[in-house]
Design a protein around this motif. Structure first.
Motif, short mmCIF file in Angstrom:
data_model
loop_
_atom_site.label_atom_id
_atom_site.label_comp_id
_atom_site.label_asym_id
_atom_site.label_seq_id
_atom_site.Cartn_x
_atom_site.Cartn_y
_atom_site.Cartn_z
N MET A 121 -26.64 43.87 61.58
CA MET A 121 -25.73 45.20 61.38
C MET A 121 -25.27 45.75 62.46
O MET A 121 -23.93 46.19 62.78
N ALA A 122 -26.31 46.05 63.60
CA ALA A 122 -25.76 46.73 64.83
C ALA A 122 -24.82 46.15 65.60
O ALA A 122 -23.96 46.30 65.92
N GLY A 123 -24.95 44.55 65.67
CA GLY A 123 -24.35 43.72 66.28
C GLY A 123 -23.00 43.70 65.55
O GLY A 123 -21.62 43.60 66.33
N GLN A 124 -22.83 43.48 64.13
CA GLN A 124 -21.53 43.77 63.61
C GLN A 124 -20.68 45.01 63.94
O GLN A 124 -19.44 45.27 64.19
N GLU A 125 -21.41 46.05 63.91
CA GLU A 125 -21.03 47.49 64.27
C GLU A 125 -20.38 47.30 65.74
O GLU A 125 -19.51 47.86 65.86
N TRP A 126 -21.26 46.81 66.76
CA TRP A 126 -20.89 46.63 68.04
C TRP A 126 -19.52 45.96 68.08
O TRP A 126 -18.48 46.19 68.83
#
Length: 145
Positions: A121-126
């Motif tokens: 999820m953090a990678g997608q947000e990034w």
């Protein structure tokens, strides 16, 4: 004479890792069982299911129930087993298995799915932030021209 043996000793000491025993299928399967690799396969399949249903929108729900009943997570385990063997020696797998038997190892196994999910999820947000930044910079650059 001592100097003549130096290259031989160097070759033997540097090549010891070359002769390391490949991890056995049995020890890798134990590792994968401990880490829940099969369950991760089921989890991944459940996450893919909505996209698959979009690809075959006319399939009735019974089709998907039957498909999931036949889904075998061991197929994924068996496909990835040689990959583990490619990169890990038997000694390394035994050490990893021993770690996973510790309290810290068991804790890591229990929280790793959450860590992976939140990391994705953090990678997608990034990725969204990077994409928006690229678009913004490109628009600013084209407006200046």
């Amino acid at each position: 004479m001592k100097l003549a043996l130096l290259p031989l000793f160097a070759v033997l000491s540097f090549s010891s890792s070359t002769f390391a025993e490949q991890a056995s299928a049995e020890s890798v399967k134990i590792l994968m069982d401990k880490t829940g690799a099969g369950e991760l396969g089921v989890q991944a399949m459940n996450q893919m299911l909505p996209a698959l249903k979009n690809m075959v929108p006319n399939a009735p729900e019974t089709f998907w129930d039957d498909y999931m009943a036949e889904f075998n997570p061991d197929d994924l385990v068996n496909m990835t087993l040689p990959i583990y063997q490619k990169y890990l020696t038997e000694e390394e797998v035994q050490a990893i298995n021993a770690f996973y038997d510790t309290t810290a190892g068991k804790k890591l196994i229990s929280v790793q799915p959450k860590i992976m999910q939140e990391s994705m999820m953090a990678g997608q947000e990034w990725g969204r932030a990077v994409a928006m930044d690229v678009i913004k910079r490109y628009e600013q650059q084209t407006q200046k021209q």
